[in-house]
Design an enzyme around this catalytic site. Sequence first.
Site, PDB file in Angstrom:
ATOM      1  N   GLN A  95       0.828  -1.205   0.000  1.00 23.20           N
ATOM      2  CA  GLN A  95       0.000   0.000   0.000  1.00 23.20           C
ATOM      3  C   GLN A  95       0.860   1.251   0.000  1.00 23.20           C
ATOM      4  OE1 GLN A  95      -2.930  -0.055   3.102  1.00 23.20           O
ATOM      5  NE2 GLN A  95      -3.391   2.126   2.917  1.00 23.20           N
ATOM      6  N   CYS A 101      -6.581   0.308   1.838  1.00 27.92           N
ATOM      7  CA  CYS A 101      -6.251  -1.059   2.252  1.00 27.92           C
ATOM      8  C   CYS A 101      -7.370  -2.025   1.893  1.00 27.92           C
ATOM      9  CB  CYS A 101      -5.956  -1.100   3.749  1.00 27.92           C
ATOM     10  SG  CYS A 101      -7.327  -0.540   4.798  1.00 27.92           S
ATOM     11  N   HIS A 255      -8.377  -1.293   9.757  1.00 24.26           N
ATOM     12  CA  HIS A 255      -7.533  -1.753   8.647  1.00 24.26           C
ATOM     13  C   HIS A 255      -8.108  -3.046   8.067  1.00 24.26           C
ATOM     14  CE1 HIS A 255      -3.874  -1.586   6.369  1.00 24.26           C
ATOM     15  NE2 HIS A 255      -3.405  -2.740   6.830  1.00 24.26           N
ATOM     16  N   ASN A 279      -1.158  -8.455   5.735  1.00 23.94           N
ATOM     17  CA  ASN A 279      -1.332  -7.014   5.814  1.00 23.94           C
ATOM     18  C   ASN A 279      -1.000  -6.407   4.447  1.00 23.94           C
ATOM     19  OD1 ASN A 279      -1.193  -4.260   6.332  1.00 23.94           O
ATOM     20  ND2 ASN A 279      -0.114  -4.489   8.269  1.00 23.94           N
ATOM     21  N   TRP A 281       0.041  -3.678   3.698  1.00 26.74           N
ATOM     22  CA  TRP A 281       1.247  -2.860   3.729  1.00 26.74           C
ATOM     23  C   TRP A 281       2.496  -3.656   3.344  1.00 26.74           C
ATOM     24  CZ3 TRP A 281       0.531   0.017   9.091  1.00 26.74           C
ATOM     25  CH2 TRP A 281      -0.532   0.915   8.974  1.00 26.74           C
TER      26      TRP A 281
END
Length: 688
Positions: A95, A101, A255, A279, A281
């Site tokens: 991300q 997200c 998230h 995740n 990220w």
Amino acid sequence: MPLWPPLLGRWKPGQKAAPGASAPLPTQDFEALQEQCLRDGCLFEDSSFPATLSSIGSGPLLRKLPPCLQWRRPPELHSNPHFYSAEAKRLDLCQGLVGDCWFLAALQALTLHQDILSQVVPLNQSFTKKYAGIFQFRFWHFGKWVPVVIDDRLPVTEAGQLIFVSSTYKNLFWGALLEKAYAKLCGSYEDLQHGEVSDALLDFTGGVTVTIKLAEAPGNLWDILAGAIYGRTLIGCQTHLGNERVLENGLVDGHAYTLIGIRKVTCKHAPEYLVKLRNPWGKVEWKGDWSDSSRTWELLSPKEKMMLLRKNNDGEFWMSLKDFIAHFKLLVICKLTPGLLRHEVGQKWSYTMLEGRWEKGSTAGGPMTLHRARGAFWKNPQFLLSVWRPQEGEMFPKPCSVLVSLLQKPRHRHRNRKPPLAIGFYLFRMSKFFDDREKLPREFFLQNNPLSFPEAFLPEKEVSQELWLQPGTYLIVPCTSVACQESEFVLRVFSRKHIFYEIGSNSGIVFSKEIEDQTEGHDEVFAKLFEQCPEINAVQLQRILNHLTWSGLGSTRPLFSLDACQGILARLDLNASGTMSIQEFRDLWKQLTLYQEVFHKQDRAGSGCLNCAQLQAAMKDAGIALSRDICLLMLTRYGNPSLQMDFVSFVLLMLRAEEMESIFQNLTQDGKGIYLQKSEWLMMTLYC
């Protein structure tokens, strides 16, 4: 590929959009634009989504942008750029500055299904062969797959670092380009800020999302996850509301994550149920039990620990199902086949999708209220749903599984400018025949309570519900939580076998005055009708039979219910298509002509019904001899409470009787009797 087809509803050419409807994307021919650029020796520049701040947004996101923002193409960012690589690790995206997200978690789930990914992301695109700076992606947008064309100019820092989605493999750009195409579909990059995993999963697949609140998780949640993981699903989840702050336990509040696996492991004393998450990220992981550094791994055998544990800060981690339920708020399962949370082999589903609108002053009636007499609920769009089992004639009919999905269209070109309305739908049981050319009046809703209704109206893009319904006819009424709110919507129904249409629509058959008044030359009438619809379903059969003149019945005009027409169609639909051709209808009409003659001959008083003696005589005239006792039994089965049989019931009885006689002739050896094996006898008794 096994995605549900976009069956468009009753939108008519030239019909104006509802007030407040979003403007459509510009139509751009990818191949024509690409060829033109190749001929001109230039790279494509998309004026409908330009490389300017207007495409990024106009709000808080602009304050996050780095100084000296530039727009560059991938060949300017890497010496050997690739669009996509099947050899690279599937979950390779991270991300960027946009708080999307939810989009990225859904995209990570998409990469677990290569065939679905190729539907959204045509993987044959590249920076070498026929490269012209133009790329194309596809999204399922309210009933149809929409191509979105973009140029490949991406926002980067002065040093050439992508500021939004990037890949862990610095020369791969499919994720960044897909994010740009989705931003164009939604209005801007800023319109990707904040959202639900379910929204993106829907746009990637056209499937139906099922959202489970983990605080109210069912006791068989593990079985649901197991069925989802090993079926055709994409799975996302979200933590409790927050501002994407990293908590002490390593999770990020507010998230979205992707659920990418489950595993039942054997500990020293009891089994443990684990889920694997990622995740978006690409970093920041869970720090509790079963995390990369947790001592709980020592409870497993060395072999199992070696298979599961990977100590990399890549955003992937394991946690127990118990901790997952405690720390996450929502689980979102997107099914690509309509069996929902059950795996059913060899089962065929039918799918119908219709479009509608809530419009102030006419169809925006709002919800039912305690004072229904003063409400405008009845003004909402009304849809008739008739469901029945694929196998007719079951002695003890089982409930039918029906999935209803209500989608609201965006009310503004920019996704976040106007939030979604709170929507829901009601379900009513229909107990008698009615004229479906007009809406049910206010009195119907005063006299009937809904079988199903929204426990809470939800401000979401899609609300769906699985219903278990006895075979029969129902009414679905979608509405907003407040009257006079305007929006367009899409209503989808999935079941084994059903008919679904909007009350007041013509269901594909339009009758001219000449056809309604014509008393002779039925074959010409049929030819005109079947020019409009080469194959007719039960709804259209009902309209035809109720509009034609029945000269052989005198002044009595029969009314065929939808259930009756389904029964007729089931008897004659030899290829199980659910429809009837013109030749099949001509054969049916020959039978109906005979039936009306023998019926009218015995109904001398013109009452429209036959008693036992008249029924016995009528069937004899039609070539089927039955005893008085059998006729009494047939009146009990097909007649009214007064043991009288109307013409429509007589038609159903005759079709069944002729069918059973045909079966007897096929099975008998001597014309006097038949020998049945147990399975054949059971089939015959259940069918009757």
